[in-house]
Motif scaffolding. Structure first.
Motif, PDB file in Angstrom:
ATOM      1  N   VAL A   1      10.795  10.629  -9.368  1.00 39.57           N
ATOM      2  CA  VAL A   1      10.663   9.166  -8.701  1.00 39.57           C
ATOM      3  C   VAL A   1      11.090   9.214  -7.151  1.00 39.57           C
ATOM      4  CG1 VAL A   1      13.417   8.972  -9.082  1.00 39.57           C
ATOM      5  CG2 VAL A   1      11.816   6.993  -9.179  1.00 39.57           C
ATOM      6  N   ILE A   2      11.370  10.300  -6.698  1.00 34.01           N
ATOM      7  CA  ILE A   2      11.789  10.119  -5.266  1.00 34.01           C
ATOM      8  C   ILE A   2      10.815   9.839  -4.239  1.00 34.01           C
ATOM      9  CG2 ILE A   2      12.531  11.888  -3.298  1.00 34.01           C
ATOM     10  CD1 ILE A   2      14.105  13.619  -5.427  1.00 34.01           C
ATOM     11  N   PRO A   3       9.365  10.147  -4.428  1.00 39.23           N
ATOM     12  CA  PRO A   3       8.304   9.614  -3.562  1.00 39.23           C
ATOM     13  C   PRO A   3       8.174   8.104  -3.585  1.00 39.23           C
ATOM     14  CG  PRO A   3       7.134  11.472  -4.625  1.00 39.23           C
ATOM     15  CD  PRO A   3       8.779  11.198  -5.507  1.00 39.23           C
ATOM     16  N   VAL A   4       8.715   7.596  -4.711  1.00 39.74           N
ATOM     17  CA  VAL A   4       8.737   6.010  -4.697  1.00 39.74           C
ATOM     18  C   VAL A   4       9.883   5.372  -4.030  1.00 39.74           C
ATOM     19  CG1 VAL A   4       9.006   3.778  -6.165  1.00 39.74           C
ATOM     20  CG2 VAL A   4       7.558   5.928  -6.926  1.00 39.74           C
ATOM     21  N   ILE A   5      11.010   6.117  -3.960  1.00 40.54           N
ATOM     22  CA  ILE A   5      12.004   5.879  -2.886  1.00 40.54           C
ATOM     23  C   ILE A   5      11.786   5.946  -1.667  1.00 40.54           C
ATOM     24  CG2 ILE A   5      14.541   6.235  -2.515  1.00 40.54           C
ATOM     25  CD1 ILE A   5      14.768   7.122  -5.820  1.00 40.54           C
ATOM     26  N   VAL A   6      11.332   7.213  -1.049  1.00 40.52           N
ATOM     27  CA  VAL A   6      10.975   7.297   0.102  1.00 40.52           C
ATOM     28  C   VAL A   6       9.910   6.557   0.621  1.00 40.52           C
ATOM     29  CG1 VAL A   6      10.205   9.187   1.663  1.00 40.52           C
ATOM     30  CG2 VAL A   6      11.890   9.907  -0.155  1.00 40.52           C
ATOM     31  N   LEU A   7       8.810   6.409   0.024  1.00 39.88           N
ATOM     32  CA  LEU A   7       7.780   5.544   0.694  1.00 39.88           C
ATOM     33  C   LEU A   7       8.127   4.083   0.503  1.00 39.88           C
ATOM     34  CD1 LEU A   7       4.619   7.585  -0.884  1.00 39.88           C
ATOM     35  CD2 LEU A   7       5.508   7.365   1.647  1.00 39.88           C
TER      36      LEU A   7
ATOM     37  N   SER B   1       0.653  -1.307  -0.002  1.00 42.26           N
ATOM     38  CA  SER B   1       0.018   0.180   0.076  1.00 42.26           C
ATOM     39  C   SER B   1       0.961   1.190   0.060  1.00 42.26           C
ATOM     40  CB  SER B   1      -0.993  -0.008   1.286  1.00 42.26           C
ATOM     41  OG  SER B   1      -0.224   0.053   2.373  1.00 42.26           O
ATOM     42  N   LEU B   2       2.022   1.303   0.825  1.00 46.18           N
ATOM     43  CA  LEU B   2       2.729   2.537   0.603  1.00 46.18           C
ATOM     44  C   LEU B   2       3.552   2.588  -0.586  1.00 46.18           C
ATOM     45  CD1 LEU B   2       4.121   2.765   4.389  1.00 46.18           C
ATOM     46  CD2 LEU B   2       2.736   4.319   3.131  1.00 46.18           C
ATOM     47  N   LEU B   3       3.913   1.590  -1.032  1.00 46.62           N
ATOM     48  CA  LEU B   3       4.611   1.608  -2.296  1.00 46.62           C
ATOM     49  C   LEU B   3       3.659   1.917  -3.700  1.00 46.62           C
ATOM     50  CD1 LEU B   3       7.407   1.026  -3.416  1.00 46.62           C
ATOM     51  CD2 LEU B   3       6.527  -1.311  -4.094  1.00 46.62           C
ATOM     52  N   SER B   4       2.537   1.524  -3.543  1.00 47.32           N
ATOM     53  CA  SER B   4       1.513   1.909  -4.605  1.00 47.32           C
ATOM     54  C   SER B   4       1.271   3.504  -4.243  1.00 47.32           C
ATOM     55  CB  SER B   4       0.278   1.072  -4.358  1.00 47.32           C
ATOM     56  OG  SER B   4      -0.236   1.462  -3.274  1.00 47.32           O
ATOM     57  N   PHE B   5       1.004   3.953  -3.123  1.00 50.17           N
ATOM     58  CA  PHE B   5       0.974   5.421  -2.769  1.00 50.17           C
ATOM     59  C   PHE B   5       2.207   6.230  -3.485  1.00 50.17           C
ATOM     60  CE2 PHE B   5       1.133   9.193  -0.012  1.00 50.17           C
ATOM     61  CZ  PHE B   5      -0.070   9.839  -0.569  1.00 50.17           C
TER      62      PHE B   5
ATOM     63  N   ALA C   1      10.293   3.737   3.657  1.00 53.38           N
ATOM     64  CA  ALA C   1       9.259   3.833   4.730  1.00 53.38           C
ATOM     65  C   ALA C   1       8.298   2.613   4.699  1.00 53.38           C
ATOM     66  CB  ALA C   1       8.481   5.190   4.608  1.00 53.38           C
ATOM     67  N   GLY C   2       7.936   2.110   3.653  1.00 52.02           N
ATOM     68  CA  GLY C   2       7.046   0.997   3.706  1.00 52.02           C
ATOM     69  C   GLY C   2       7.647  -0.170   4.210  1.00 52.02           C
ATOM     70  N   ALA C   3       8.960  -0.404   3.840  1.00 48.89           N
ATOM     71  CA  ALA C   3       9.665  -1.413   4.297  1.00 48.89           C
ATOM     72  C   ALA C   3       9.861  -1.479   5.939  1.00 48.89           C
ATOM     73  CB  ALA C   3      11.151  -1.571   3.635  1.00 48.89           C
ATOM     74  N   TYR C   4      10.142  -0.422   6.122  1.00 46.42           N
ATOM     75  CA  TYR C   4      10.186  -0.285   7.547  1.00 46.42           C
ATOM     76  C   TYR C   4       9.030  -0.588   8.512  1.00 46.42           C
ATOM     77  CZ  TYR C   4      11.085   1.769  12.374  1.00 46.42           C
ATOM     78  OH  TYR C   4      11.192   1.632  13.795  1.00 46.42           O
ATOM     79  N   ALA C   5       7.953  -0.070   7.812  1.00 42.88           N
ATOM     80  CA  ALA C   5       6.456   0.054   8.534  1.00 42.88           C
ATOM     81  C   ALA C   5       6.143  -1.581   8.519  1.00 42.88           C
ATOM     82  CB  ALA C   5       5.671   0.995   7.986  1.00 42.88           C
ATOM     83  N   ALA C   6       6.262  -2.104   7.136  1.00 42.50           N
ATOM     84  CA  ALA C   6       6.109  -3.634   7.196  1.00 42.50           C
ATOM     85  C   ALA C   6       6.740  -4.437   8.127  1.00 42.50           C
ATOM     86  CB  ALA C   6       6.337  -3.903   5.830  1.00 42.50           C
TER      87      ALA C   6
ATOM     88  N   PHE D   1       4.062   5.299  -5.964  1.00 42.58           N
ATOM     89  CA  PHE D   1       3.869   5.137  -7.410  1.00 42.58           C
ATOM     90  C   PHE D   1       2.795   6.323  -7.814  1.00 42.58           C
ATOM     91  CE2 PHE D   1       6.208   0.991  -7.369  1.00 42.58           C
ATOM     92  CZ  PHE D   1       6.830   1.462  -8.537  1.00 42.58           C
ATOM     93  N   LEU D   2       1.907   6.436  -7.074  1.00 42.00           N
ATOM     94  CA  LEU D   2       0.616   7.492  -7.403  1.00 42.00           C
ATOM     95  C   LEU D   2       1.125   8.756  -7.351  1.00 42.00           C
ATOM     96  CD1 LEU D   2      -2.289   7.965  -8.156  1.00 42.00           C
ATOM     97  CD2 LEU D   2      -2.839   7.973  -5.661  1.00 42.00           C
ATOM     98  N   LEU D   3       1.765   9.075  -6.379  1.00 38.26           N
ATOM     99  CA  LEU D   3       2.424  10.647  -5.995  1.00 38.26           C
ATOM    100  C   LEU D   3       3.464  10.851  -6.997  1.00 38.26           C
ATOM    101  CD1 LEU D   3       2.282  12.781  -4.074  1.00 38.26           C
ATOM    102  CD2 LEU D   3       3.914  11.791  -2.625  1.00 38.26           C
ATOM    103  N   SER D   4       4.258   9.582  -7.364  1.00 44.40           N
ATOM    104  CA  SER D   4       5.472  10.067  -8.367  1.00 44.40           C
ATOM    105  C   SER D   4       4.699  10.302  -9.614  1.00 44.40           C
ATOM    106  CB  SER D   4       6.074   8.602  -8.607  1.00 44.40           C
ATOM    107  OG  SER D   4       7.000   8.928  -9.608  1.00 44.40           O
ATOM    108  N   SER D   5       3.559   9.651 -10.110  1.00 45.23           N
ATOM    109  CA  SER D   5       2.794  10.103 -11.502  1.00 45.23           C
ATOM    110  C   SER D   5       2.491  11.543 -11.254  1.00 45.23           C
ATOM    111  CB  SER D   5       1.918   8.927 -11.833  1.00 45.23           C
ATOM    112  OG  SER D   5       0.908   9.258 -10.861  1.00 45.23           O
TER     113      SER D   5
END
Length: 65
Positions: free
Chosen positions: A28-34, A13-17, A37-42, A19-23
């Protein structure tokens, strides 16, 4: 098993968010940051769910043998 499933859902869910924000921002920075953060949150949510499902020994908490 439940911790891994919940962790995967949080990460996806964080990674898809990201990608949505990146578009939207055309960067590409939002994909990397989220993604990070998604890996840590997971991992964090997975550990919490694993601990909740596994439970504990009630006898040790109450001091009974």
């Amino acid at each position: 098993m439940a911790g891994g499933v919940v962790g995967a859902v949080v990460f996806a869910s964080l990674l898809s968010f990201g990608f949505l924000l990146s578009s939207r921002v055309d960067n590409v920075i939002p994909v990397i940051v989220l993604g990070v953060a998604g890996a840590y949150a997971a991992w964090l949510v997975g550990v919490v769910v694993f601990g909740a499902v596994r439970g504990g020994d009630d006898n040790k908490e109450q001091g009974e043998p």
